[in-house]
Design a protein around this motif. Structure first.
Motif, PDB file in Angstrom:
ATOM      1  N   UNK A 224       0.839  -1.196   0.000  1.00 33.29           N
ATOM      2  CA  UNK A 224       0.000   0.000   0.000  1.00 33.29           C
ATOM      3  C   UNK A 224       0.879   1.252   0.000  1.00 33.29           C
ATOM      4  N   UNK A 225       0.407   2.309  -0.664  1.00 34.22           N
ATOM      5  CA  UNK A 225       1.117   3.586  -0.607  1.00 34.22           C
ATOM      6  C   UNK A 225       1.012   4.189   0.789  1.00 34.22           C
ATOM      7  N   UNK A 226      -0.149   4.047   1.398  1.00 33.83           N
ATOM      8  CA  UNK A 226      -0.357   4.482   2.776  1.00 33.83           C
ATOM      9  C   UNK A 226      -1.098   3.361   3.509  1.00 33.83           C
ATOM     10  N   UNK A 227      -0.387   2.527   4.268  1.00 34.68           N
ATOM     11  CA  UNK A 227      -1.036   1.396   4.951  1.00 34.68           C
ATOM     12  C   UNK A 227      -2.166   1.809   5.879  1.00 34.68           C
ATOM     13  N   UNK A 228      -2.155   3.052   6.341  1.00 35.34           N
ATOM     14  CA  UNK A 228      -3.211   3.521   7.245  1.00 35.34           C
ATOM     15  C   UNK A 228      -4.498   3.828   6.481  1.00 35.34           C
ATOM     16  N   UNK A 229      -4.372   4.043   5.173  1.00 34.19           N
ATOM     17  CA  UNK A 229      -5.540   4.271   4.316  1.00 34.19           C
ATOM     18  C   UNK A 229      -5.442   3.346   3.102  1.00 34.19           C
ATOM     19  N   UNK A 230      -5.615   2.047   3.334  1.00 29.81           N
ATOM     20  CA  UNK A 230      -5.403   1.060   2.263  1.00 29.81           C
ATOM     21  C   UNK A 230      -6.392   1.205   1.115  1.00 29.81           C
ATOM     22  N   UNK A 231      -5.889   1.028  -0.104  1.00 30.04           N
ATOM     23  CA  UNK A 231      -6.727   1.094  -1.294  1.00 30.04           C
ATOM     24  C   UNK A 231      -6.682  -0.201  -2.086  1.00 30.04           C
ATOM     25  N   UNK A 232      -5.832  -1.128  -1.651  1.00 27.60           N
ATOM     26  CA  UNK A 232      -5.748  -2.414  -2.332  1.00 27.60           C
ATOM     27  C   UNK A 232      -6.431  -3.514  -1.521  1.00 27.60           C
ATOM     28  N   UNK A 233      -6.100  -3.618  -0.255  1.00 26.22           N
ATOM     29  CA  UNK A 233      -6.749  -4.597   0.627  1.00 26.22           C
ATOM     30  C   UNK A 233      -7.654  -3.824   1.585  1.00 26.22           C
ATOM     31  N   UNK A 234      -8.945  -3.922   1.348  1.00 23.86           N
ATOM     32  CA  UNK A 234      -9.914  -3.109   2.072  1.00 23.86           C
ATOM     33  C   UNK A 234     -10.595  -3.946   3.162  1.00 23.86           C
ATOM     34  N   UNK A 235     -10.725  -3.357   4.350  1.00 24.82           N
ATOM     35  CA  UNK A 235     -11.459  -4.002   5.437  1.00 24.82           C
ATOM     36  C   UNK A 235     -12.949  -3.749   5.279  1.00 24.82           C
ATOM     37  N   UNK A 236     -13.732  -4.823   5.342  1.00 23.00           N
ATOM     38  CA  UNK A 236     -15.188  -4.702   5.358  1.00 23.00           C
ATOM     39  C   UNK A 236     -15.611  -5.051   6.779  1.00 23.00           C
ATOM     40  N   UNK A 237     -15.981  -4.044   7.534  1.00 30.73           N
ATOM     41  CA  UNK A 237     -16.243  -4.216   8.965  1.00 30.73           C
ATOM     42  C   UNK A 237     -17.261  -5.320   9.229  1.00 30.73           C
ATOM     43  N   UNK A 238     -16.863  -6.244  10.105  1.00 26.00           N
ATOM     44  CA  UNK A 238     -17.747  -7.334  10.487  1.00 26.00           C
ATOM     45  C   UNK A 238     -17.829  -8.463   9.481  1.00 26.00           C
ATOM     46  N   UNK A 239     -17.116  -8.341   8.351  1.00 25.03           N
ATOM     47  CA  UNK A 239     -17.217  -9.374   7.310  1.00 25.03           C
ATOM     48  C   UNK A 239     -15.863  -9.956   6.916  1.00 25.03           C
ATOM     49  N   UNK A 240     -14.841  -9.108   6.788  1.00 28.00           N
ATOM     50  CA  UNK A 240     -13.540  -9.622   6.375  1.00 28.00           C
ATOM     51  C   UNK A 240     -12.785  -8.619   5.525  1.00 28.00           C
ATOM     52  N   UNK A 241     -12.174  -9.097   4.433  1.00 34.51           N
ATOM     53  CA  UNK A 241     -11.340  -8.267   3.581  1.00 34.51           C
ATOM     54  C   UNK A 241     -11.714  -8.478   2.122  1.00 34.51           C
ATOM     55  N   UNK A 242     -11.486  -7.426   1.317  1.00 31.32           N
ATOM     56  CA  UNK A 242     -11.717  -7.532  -0.125  1.00 31.32           C
ATOM     57  C   UNK A 242     -10.523  -6.901  -0.833  1.00 31.32           C
TER      58      UNK A 242
END
Length: 237
Positions: free
Chosen positions: A212-230
């Motif tokens: 990620x360019x900024x791991x604190x604001x990821x644009x490649x691996x996104x957290x979906x709250x309560x579900x997982x990652x996309x």
């Protein structure tokens, strides 16, 4: 086929016992009693080692520092799987070890058969593809080379552990789909992790730090709250 394992551990009795236990199961254990000796063996004979068993508390170094040094070595040494061993039961040490680049973590005392199961799990990876037919997954500036098991961002190589590479591939091959921790663990065969602990989250954090360019604001691996990652399908920037 015999697989060679390097154990960096100052307890010679434990090393001898594990060498005897692992031998009938197809593993030849090489013992180094100090961090200095272990790193020297890796750099001299690194290619034959399939895995490193690394004690957290060594007489001449902290095992976490050794893991950092191993991950800073040139390829392919930096990708050798690492299973950390420790008598300390603090969950913080476990998470920190995974953040630094360990593939698994086993507290002492442990049963040799549990260690064997974890070693087999970490080593249970898909075979490398033939270079001529190697497939590269491309997402904008990110390339995932399945044949070489390499990741490049803007053409620059990014260092990942074997487990983290497999986790990234599992996400990338299902880009656009939300995957739970349980689905990710199932997709990365042989991973000896509890889906309810923080292990997957730690590895996701390491992946983000790498790609990620900024791991604190990821644009490649996104957290979906309560579900997982996309994993984002479109990555132009």
């Amino acid at each position: 086929m015999v697989q060679h394992v390097l154990m960096i551990e100052d307890d010679e009795r434990l090393a001898g016992m594990l060498a005897a236990y692992l031998a009938p199961h197809g593993f030849a254990l090489r013992h180094a009693a100090s961090a200095r000796e272990g790193l020297a063996l890796l750099q001299q004979e690194g290619a034959p080692f399939a895995l490193v068993l690394l004690d957290l508390m060594l007489p001449d170094a902290d095992g976490l520092d050794v893991c950092r040094q191993l991950r800073a070595l040139a390829a392919p040494l930096r990708s050798i799987p690492v299973v950390m061993l420790t008598a300390k039961g603090d969950p913080f040490d476990r998470v920190l070890g995974l953040e630094i680049g360990a593939d698994d973590y086993l507290p002492k005392p442990f049963e040799p058969r549990e260690l064997l199961a974890r070693v087999r799990a970490v080593l249970r990876r898909p075979p490398l593809a033939d270079d001529a037919g190697a497939e590269v997954l491309r997402f904008g500036r990110l390339d995932i080379d399945l044949g070489a098991r390499a990741v490049r961002l803007d053409g620059q190589a990014r260092a990942l552990t074997a487990y983290q590479f497999d986790l990234l591939v599992a996400l990338a091959e299902r880009a656009g789909r939300v995957l739970s921790r349980e689905q990710l663990i199932d997709a990365v065969k042989g991973a000896a992790f509890d889906p309810f602990d923080r292990s997957v989250d730690v590895h996701i954090g390491r992946l983000r730090a790498a790609i990620e360019d900024d791991p604190r604001q990821p644009r490649r691996i996104i957290t979906v709250r309560g579900a997982g990652y996309v994993f984002a399908k479109v990555q132009d920037a």
